[in-house]
Design an enzyme around this catalytic site. Structure first.
Site, short mmCIF file in Angstrom:
data_model
loop_
_atom_site.label_atom_id
_atom_site.label_comp_id
_atom_site.label_asym_id
_atom_site.label_seq_id
_atom_site.Cartn_x
_atom_site.Cartn_y
_atom_site.Cartn_z
CB THR A 172 1.78 -11.34 3.37
OG1 THR A 172 1.22 -11.71 2.13
CG2 THR A 172 3.32 -11.21 3.27
CD GLU B 39 6.05 -8.74 2.13
OE1 GLU B 39 5.98 -8.41 3.47
OE2 GLU B 39 5.32 -9.09 1.42
P1 ADP Z 1 0.01 -7.08 5.20
O1 ADP Z 1 0.84 -6.09 4.42
O2 ADP Z 1 -0.66 -7.98 4.92
O3 ADP Z 1 -0.89 -6.00 6.21
P2 ADP Z 1 2.18 -7.07 7.01
O4 ADP Z 1 1.58 -7.44 8.61
O5 ADP Z 1 3.39 -7.65 6.68
O6 ADP Z 1 0.92 -7.64 6.40
O7 ADP Z 1 1.78 -5.56 7.17
C1 ADP Z 1 3.13 -4.69 6.70
C2 ADP Z 1 2.56 -3.38 6.60
O8 ADP Z 1 2.07 -2.72 7.72
C3 ADP Z 1 3.56 -2.45 6.05
O9 ADP Z 1 4.12 -2.29 4.62
C4 ADP Z 1 3.16 -0.88 6.31
O10 ADP Z 1 2.20 -0.49 5.50
C5 ADP Z 1 2.19 -1.08 7.54
N1 ADP Z 1 3.02 -1.01 8.99
C6 ADP Z 1 3.73 -1.60 9.64
N2 ADP Z 1 4.04 -1.02 10.59
C7 ADP Z 1 3.93 0.40 10.47
C8 ADP Z 1 3.95 1.57 11.11
N3 ADP Z 1 4.71 1.71 12.28
N4 ADP Z 1 3.73 2.60 10.74
C9 ADP Z 1 2.82 2.74 9.37
N5 ADP Z 1 2.63 1.64 8.88
C10 ADP Z 1 2.99 0.35 9.27
#
Ligand code: ADP
Length: 555
Positions: free
Chosen positions: A191, A335
Site C-alpha cells: 500500500t 487491500e
Molecule cells: P492508500 O490507502 O495508501 O492511499 P490505496 O491506493 O489502497 O492506498 O487507497 C485506498 C483508499 O483510497 C480508500 O481507502 C479510499 O480512502 C480512497 N478511495 C479509493 N477510491 C475512492 C473513491 N472512489 N472515492 C473516495 N475515496 C476513494
C-alpha cells in the site's frame, strides 16, 4: 455429500492460455512518444511470456515462490511479466516508482526480491539504489534509455545486468505451466503508505481470477472484445485495477501509455488510437480536462471512463459527460484488489433525476464483496443512507492480513482487521438500503467539530465546483472552542481574482454547505501536495499548518 464438479484451480496461467489463443489477435499497444506506437498481439505476448519464464527459471534460476519485482511503466513487457512470473509459480512484486527511494529500498528488502525487471527510462531511479538492495542479484532491462549508470552501479553492488530481449531470445515459445494451488501467492503490492509504513498485500491466483471476472461483469466495467482500454492507472498500483487480467479473459485491447502520462500525450493517444474506455485517478483526468478545453480534440471514441482512487468531484463528472466521456465512479483499495464498489445506477433510476446522484456515490457492492458499517462504539449501523460509520468488508478478493516478511503468521493489526476477520477500510460513509456506498471521508480526515462530523470531501467538492477554483483540499486543524475546524486550502485558476469572502458565500449559497460547517480559516496554495499515486496528501498540509508555513486568513 461431495460435489461432482471438476476441481480445476483458478490460475493465472489459464487466463494467459485463454487470452493468447482465443483472443490471440487482440493487441497491446504501447505509446512510444515518437509518433509510432508499438503493437504486440496477445498471441505474441503469450509466446514471449513463456520465453521470459524459461529465462527466469533457466538463466536466473528463479525457483519456487521467489519474488520477481518490476519497476516499470504500463507497457507490453510489463504485461508479459504479469503473466510469466505468477504462471511459473514465482511471485510478481510491482514496485511503485513514485515512492520515495528509501521506501523502495525498504519494500524490496521486506519482500526479498531477487530479480528486478526495469524499464530503461527508470535506470536513473534504480541505479543509485543498487548498493542498498541487499537481496537483489539480477536486473533485467527493457525499452529505451541509457544503461551506463546501471552498468557501473551494478558492478559495484555485484548485481548482474541483463537485456530483456537478449535474455528471452531463442527460448521456447511455450511453457509447461505448473498446476499450482489456486490459493498460492501470485502477486504482491505494498500500500502506498498514505498512513504509516507500507504494508504488503499478497494476492492469490484465485483472488485475481475471481476479481478479473468481476471487473468484466456488465455491472462493472463490462468491456468486450470490440473495446480498447486506455490503462492509465499504473500496473504498479493495485494491478492496474485488474485490467491486464480482465482484458486477457475477454480480448479487450489494451492501450498502454508507458511514461507518457501528461495531458498532451494522453490527449494525442485518445485522438489517434481511439480507445473506448479509460481508467485513472481524478488528478489525471483534471489535467486532461484542462488540456481538452484549451485545445479541443476528437475524443468521440472514448465513451466510458472509470474513475476511482479518490472521490470523483461532481464538477469533473459533469465536464466529462459534456464531452461525451461518461464517467463511472468506483471505490477500492490495495487491500480489495481493488474493486470494492462501482457506481452503475439501478435500472429504475436511469433517465430520471436520480441517476446523477447514484453515479456520484462510490457505487454498489458486487456479489463478491460483503459490507457492514461500524459506529464509533463498535455498534453495527443500518443501511439507511444516513447513518455514517466505518466501512468493513470481506470477500474472496479482500485481504485478510499483511505479509510479515517471513513465512510465519501474517500480520493482522487490530486497526485494520476486526476480530472476526473483516477488513476495516478506514473509510467513513453511509450505505443506502439498495447497497450503494457514499463515502463521506477517511476516518483520519473527517473534521470533528464540537461533537459533530464535517466531511472534508464535501467541502472540497463544493469548492471545486466554483469556476475560479482549480483544486481545493480541506483539512482539520485544532481549534480551542470546537476541538477541530476546517482549513480550506485553495488553488485558484490562472487570472482568477476570487477572494475568500466570495468563496465562502458560494459555499453557503443554494444550501450547498450548512453554515456551521463553513471554514473560517483560508489560504491560497500553488498546488495541493500529492501522494505517490496522485491523491491529496493531507498530512503535508496539516504539517505545514502546524509549522506555521501557511499564510492563513481568518474570515
Ligand atoms: P492508500 O490507502 O495508501 O492511499 P490505496 O491506493 O489502497 O492506498 O487507497 C485506498 C483508499 O483510497 C480508500 O481507502 C479510499 O480512502 C480512497 N478511495 C479509493 N477510491 C475512492 C473513491 N472512489 N472515492 C473516495 N475515496 C476513494
Amino acid at each position: 455429500m461431495l460435489s461432482t464438479m471438476q476441481d480445476v484451480p483458478l490460475l493465472i496461467s489459464r487466463i494467459l492460455a485463454h487470452g493468447s489463443t482465443i483472443h490471440g489477435t487482440s493487441q497491446v499497444t504501447t505509446w512510444t512518444g515518437d509518433g509510432e506506437p508499438h503493437r504486440r498481439s496477445y498471441a505474441e505476448i503469450g509466446a514471449r511470456a513463456a520465453q521470459l519464464a524459461h529465462a527466469l527459471r533457466e538463466d536466473l534460476e528463479v525457483s519456487g515462490d521467489e519474488r520477481v519485482a518490476t519497476l516499470m511503466w504500463n507497457n507490453a513487457e510489463h504485461v508479459e511479466a504479469y503473466f510469466a512470473i505468477p504462471s511459473m509459480g514465482a511471485v510478481l512484486h510491482t514496485l511503485n516508482l513514485r515512492l520515495p527511494p528509501e521506501q523502495i529500498v525498504w519494500i524490496v528488502d521486506h519482500a526479498a526480491d531477487r530479480v528486478v525487471l526495469v524499464n530503461g527510462s527508470l535506470i536513473p531511479l534504480l541505479a543509485p539504489l543498487l548498493p542498498h538492495l541487499k537481496s537483489l542479484e539480477h536486473v533485467v532491462v527493457s525499452g529505451a534509455g541509457d544503461r551506463s549508470a546501471l552498468t557501473d552501479a551494478a558492478a559495484r553492488a555485484q548485481v548482474r545486468v541483463h537485456e530483456y530481449e537478449d535474455l528471452i531470445a531463442g527460448k521456447p515459445t511455450s511453457y509447461d505451466w505448473p498446476e499450482l494451488d489456486e490459493r498460492a501467492a501470485a502477486a504482491m503490492c505494498y500500500t502506498s503508505g498514505t498512513t504509516g509504513d507500507p504494508k504488503g498485500v499478497v494476492y492469490s491466483h484465485r483472488s485475481i481470477y475471481l476479481h478479473s471476472m468481476q471487473v468484466n461483469m456488465a455491472q462493472s466495467m463490462g468491456l468486450t472484445d470490440g473495446d480498447t482500454s486506455l490503462v492509465v492507472v499504473p500496473q504498479f498500483h493495485v494491478n492496474a485495477w485488474g485490467l491486464p487480467h480482465a482484458t486477457f479473459m475477454t480480448g479487450v485491447n489494451m492501450l498502454m501509455p508507458d511514461r507518457f502520462l501528461q495531458p498532451v500525450p494522453l490527449a494525442e493517444m485518445i485522438e489517434s488510437e481511439r480507445p473506448t474506455h479509460a481508467a485513472a485517478v481524478p488528478t489525471i483526468w483534471q489535467g486532461l480536462l484542462a488540456e481538452l478545453l484549451a485545445k479541443p480534440r476528437d475524443v468521440s471514441a472514448l465513451t466510458q471512463v472509470t474513475i476511482g482512487g479518490s472521490a470523483c468531484p461532481p464538477s469533473l463528472m459533469e465536464a466529462f459527460d459534456a464531452l461525451g466521456m461518461r464517467v463511472c465512479h468506483a471505490w477500492g483499495m490495495t487491500e480489495t484488489s481493488p474493486l470494492g464498489t462501482i457506481a452503475r445506477p439501478p435500472a429504475h433510476a436511469v433517465g430520471t433525476d436520480e441517476e446523477f446522484a447514484y453515479r456520484l456515490t462510490q457505487g454498489r457492492f458486487p456479489a463478491g464483496v460483503e459490507a457492514r458499517l461500524t459506529g464509533p462504539g463498535g455498534e453495527r449501523l443500518p443501511w439507511d443512507g444516513e447513518s455514517a460509520g466505518e466501512l468493513e468488508v470481506r470477500g474472496p478478493w479482500i485481504a485478510g492480513a499483511y505479509y510479515n516478511g517471513t513465512d510465519a503468521e501474517p500480520l493482522r493489526p487490530v486497526d485494520k482487521f476486526s476480530e472476526d476477520g473483516w477488513l476495516k477500510t478506514g473509510d467513513v460513509g453511509t450505505i443506502s438500503p439498495d447497497g450503494f456506498l457514499t463515502l463521506t471521508d477517511r476516518a483520519k480526515d473527517v473534521i470533528k467539530s464540537g461533537g459533530e462530523w464535517i466531511s472534508s470531501v464535501e467541502l472540497e467538492n463544493a469548492l471545486m465546483s466554483h469556476p475560479d477554483v482549480a483544486e481545493a483540499a480541506v483539512v482539520a486543524v485544532p481549534d480551542e472552542k470546537w476541538g477541530e475546524r476546517p482549513l480550506a486550502t485553495v488553488v485558484l485558476k490562472e487570472g482568477s481574482t476570487a477572494d475568500f469572502d466570495t468563496l465562502r458565500d458560494f459555499l453557503a449559497g443554494e444550501g450547498r454547505i450548512a453554515k456551521w460547517q463553513l471554514p473560517e480559516r483560508w489560504t491560497v496554495i500553488e498546488s495541493v501536495p500529492k501522494t505517490s499515486v496522485g491523491k491529496f496528501d493531507k498530512k503535508v498540509l496539516r504539517r505545514q499548518y502546524a509549522e506555521g508555513a501557511l499564510d492563513i486568513t481568518r474570515i
